[in-house]
Design a protein around this motif. Sequence first.
Motif, PDB file in Angstrom:
ATOM      1  N   PRO A  30      31.943  44.448  46.301  1.00 19.05           N
ATOM      2  CA  PRO A  30      31.942  45.559  45.338  1.00 19.05           C
ATOM      3  C   PRO A  30      33.121  45.534  44.365  1.00 19.05           C
ATOM      4  O   PRO A  30      33.061  46.174  43.321  1.00 19.05           O
ATOM      5  CB  PRO A  30      31.989  46.806  46.215  1.00 19.05           C
ATOM      6  CG  PRO A  30      32.521  46.360  47.524  1.00 19.05           C
ATOM      7  CD  PRO A  30      32.117  44.914  47.673  1.00 19.05           C
ATOM      8  N   SER A  31      34.163  44.792  44.693  1.00 13.37           N
ATOM      9  CA  SER A  31      35.333  44.710  43.820  1.00 13.37           C
ATOM     10  C   SER A  31      36.154  43.482  44.188  1.00 13.37           C
ATOM     11  O   SER A  31      35.963  42.886  45.256  1.00 13.37           O
ATOM     12  CB  SER A  31      36.209  45.958  43.983  1.00 13.37           C
ATOM     13  OG  SER A  31      36.765  45.989  45.280  1.00 13.37           O
ATOM     14  N   ILE A  32      37.089  43.141  43.328  1.00 16.29           N
ATOM     15  CA  ILE A  32      38.004  42.036  43.622  1.00 16.29           C
ATOM     16  C   ILE A  32      38.858  42.388  44.832  1.00 16.29           C
ATOM     17  O   ILE A  32      39.107  41.550  45.693  1.00 16.29           O
ATOM     18  CB  ILE A  32      38.875  41.720  42.397  1.00 16.29           C
ATOM     19  CG1 ILE A  32      37.998  41.057  41.340  1.00 16.29           C
ATOM     20  CG2 ILE A  32      40.041  40.824  42.767  1.00 16.29           C
ATOM     21  CD1 ILE A  32      38.691  40.788  40.037  1.00 16.29           C
ATOM     22  N   LYS A  33      39.267  43.625  44.913  1.00 19.70           N
ATOM     23  CA  LYS A  33      40.091  44.071  46.038  1.00 19.70           C
ATOM     24  C   LYS A  33      39.353  43.887  47.367  1.00 19.70           C
ATOM     25  O   LYS A  33      39.917  43.404  48.350  1.00 19.70           O
ATOM     26  CB  LYS A  33      40.470  45.539  45.840  1.00 19.70           C
ATOM     27  CG  LYS A  33      41.510  46.044  46.776  1.00 19.70           C
ATOM     28  CD  LYS A  33      41.910  47.458  46.372  1.00 19.70           C
ATOM     29  CE  LYS A  33      43.081  47.946  47.172  1.00 19.70           C
ATOM     30  NZ  LYS A  33      43.520  49.284  46.745  1.00 19.70           N
ATOM     31  N   ALA A  34      38.072  44.230  47.400  1.00 18.98           N
ATOM     32  CA  ALA A  34      37.270  44.056  48.610  1.00 18.98           C
ATOM     33  C   ALA A  34      37.117  42.576  48.957  1.00 18.98           C
ATOM     34  O   ALA A  34      37.180  42.185  50.123  1.00 18.98           O
ATOM     35  CB  ALA A  34      35.902  44.705  48.438  1.00 18.98           C
ATOM     36  N   GLY A  40      40.792  36.781  52.101  1.00 15.73           N
ATOM     37  CA  GLY A  40      42.224  36.498  52.224  1.00 15.73           C
ATOM     38  C   GLY A  40      42.831  35.697  51.088  1.00 15.73           C
ATOM     39  O   GLY A  40      43.921  35.167  51.224  1.00 15.73           O
ATOM     40  N   PHE A  41      42.144  35.604  49.943  1.00 10.94           N
ATOM     41  CA  PHE A  41      42.675  34.889  48.789  1.00 10.94           C
ATOM     42  C   PHE A  41      43.034  35.876  47.700  1.00 10.94           C
ATOM     43  O   PHE A  41      42.308  36.834  47.458  1.00 10.94           O
ATOM     44  CB  PHE A  41      41.667  33.873  48.250  1.00 10.94           C
ATOM     45  CG  PHE A  41      41.246  32.855  49.260  1.00 10.94           C
ATOM     46  CD1 PHE A  41      42.176  32.025  49.851  1.00 10.94           C
ATOM     47  CD2 PHE A  41      39.929  32.731  49.621  1.00 10.94           C
ATOM     48  CE1 PHE A  41      41.789  31.076  50.792  1.00 10.94           C
ATOM     49  CE2 PHE A  41      39.531  31.789  50.551  1.00 10.94           C
ATOM     50  CZ  PHE A  41      40.466  30.968  51.141  1.00 10.94           C
ATOM     51  N   TYR A  42      44.138  35.614  46.994  1.00 18.96           N
ATOM     52  CA  TYR A  42      44.637  36.580  46.028  1.00 18.96           C
ATOM     53  C   TYR A  42      44.135  36.364  44.597  1.00 18.96           C
ATOM     54  O   TYR A  42      43.896  37.317  43.873  1.00 18.96           O
ATOM     55  CB  TYR A  42      46.171  36.569  46.029  1.00 18.96           C
ATOM     56  CG  TYR A  42      46.755  37.605  45.118  1.00 18.96           C
ATOM     57  CD1 TYR A  42      46.784  38.943  45.494  1.00 18.96           C
ATOM     58  CD2 TYR A  42      47.241  37.259  43.870  1.00 18.96           C
ATOM     59  CE1 TYR A  42      47.298  39.905  44.652  1.00 18.96           C
ATOM     60  CE2 TYR A  42      47.763  38.213  43.018  1.00 18.96           C
ATOM     61  CZ  TYR A  42      47.787  39.532  43.415  1.00 18.96           C
ATOM     62  OH  TYR A  42      48.296  40.486  42.581  1.00 18.96           O
ATOM     63  N   ASP A  43      43.973  35.142  44.149  1.00 14.70           N
ATOM     64  CA  ASP A  43      43.694  34.854  42.734  1.00 14.70           C
ATOM     65  C   ASP A  43      42.216  34.845  42.361  1.00 14.70           C
ATOM     66  O   ASP A  43      41.795  34.121  41.461  1.00 14.70           O
ATOM     67  CB  ASP A  43      44.323  33.523  42.341  1.00 14.70           C
ATOM     68  CG  ASP A  43      45.827  33.600  42.247  1.00 14.70           C
ATOM     69  OD1 ASP A  43      46.347  34.713  42.057  1.00 14.70           O
ATOM     70  OD2 ASP A  43      46.483  32.555  42.352  1.00 14.70           O
ATOM     71  N   ILE A  44      41.420  35.655  43.009  1.00 12.97           N
ATOM     72  CA  ILE A  44      39.989  35.721  42.708  1.00 12.97           C
ATOM     73  C   ILE A  44      39.773  36.172  41.266  1.00 12.97           C
ATOM     74  O   ILE A  44      38.892  35.674  40.572  1.00 12.97           O
ATOM     75  CB  ILE A  44      39.260  36.631  43.702  1.00 12.97           C
ATOM     76  CG1 ILE A  44      39.314  36.006  45.102  1.00 12.97           C
ATOM     77  CG2 ILE A  44      37.815  36.871  43.274  1.00 12.97           C
ATOM     78  CD1 ILE A  44      38.819  36.902  46.208  1.00 12.97           C
ATOM     79  N   LYS A  53      37.759  27.504  37.182  1.00 14.47           N
ATOM     80  CA  LYS A  53      38.883  27.706  38.088  1.00 14.47           C
ATOM     81  C   LYS A  53      38.318  28.167  39.427  1.00 14.47           C
ATOM     82  O   LYS A  53      37.353  28.912  39.485  1.00 14.47           O
ATOM     83  CB  LYS A  53      39.847  28.755  37.539  1.00 14.47           C
ATOM     84  CG  LYS A  53      41.009  29.022  38.479  1.00 14.47           C
ATOM     85  CD  LYS A  53      42.217  29.490  37.717  1.00 14.47           C
ATOM     86  CE  LYS A  53      43.374  29.792  38.630  1.00 14.47           C
ATOM     87  NZ  LYS A  53      43.918  28.661  39.331  1.00 14.47           N
ATOM     88  N   THR A  54      38.927  27.697  40.496  1.00 16.58           N
ATOM     89  CA  THR A  54      38.496  28.100  41.830  1.00 16.58           C
ATOM     90  C   THR A  54      39.605  28.884  42.522  1.00 16.58           C
ATOM     91  O   THR A  54      40.761  28.828  42.124  1.00 16.58           O
ATOM     92  CB  THR A  54      38.143  26.882  42.695  1.00 16.58           C
ATOM     93  OG1 THR A  54      39.306  26.081  42.856  1.00 16.58           O
ATOM     94  CG2 THR A  54      37.016  26.075  42.088  1.00 16.58           C
ATOM     95  N   CYS A  55      39.232  29.577  43.563  1.00 22.28           N
ATOM     96  CA  CYS A  55      40.185  30.281  44.411  1.00 22.28           C
ATOM     97  C   CYS A  55      39.742  30.028  45.843  1.00 22.28           C
ATOM     98  O   CYS A  55      38.599  30.311  46.201  1.00 22.28           O
ATOM     99  CB  CYS A  55      40.196  31.774  44.097  1.00 22.28           C
ATOM    100  SG  CYS A  55      41.332  32.686  45.138  1.00 22.28           S
ATOM    101  N   GLY A  56      40.616  29.444  46.633  1.00 26.56           N
ATOM    102  CA  GLY A  56      40.253  29.104  48.006  1.00 26.56           C
ATOM    103  C   GLY A  56      39.190  28.029  48.066  1.00 26.56           C
ATOM    104  O   GLY A  56      38.421  27.962  49.017  1.00 26.56           O
TER     105      GLY A  56
END
Length: 71
Positions: A30-34, A40-44, A53-56
Motif C-alpha cells: 500500500p505504500s513505500i513505508k509498508a 527490509g530495504f530502504y531505497d525502494i 534501478k533496483t533495490c535489494g
Amino acid sequence: MAAEGKLDHFIHSDKRPKPVVCEETGMVYPSIKAARRAVGFYDINKACVIKDKTCGGMHWHFLEQDEKQAV
C-alpha cells in the motif's frame, strides 16, 4: 541546501501514500513505508523513480491507475 533540490523529484506532491509493486514477486504494497517494513530495504523509492534501478536486487514501480483496476 543543494541536496534539497536533488531530492525534490523523490517527493510526491500530494503526500498520500502510493502503492508500489515488486516486479519479481508481483506483491503490491500500500505504500513505500509498508514495503520497506516487509522486505527490509530502504531505497525502494529511488528504484520506483529511476528507470532500471533496483533495490535489494528487485525492480520496483508505483502502481499505476490501470493496474489498480486489474487488481
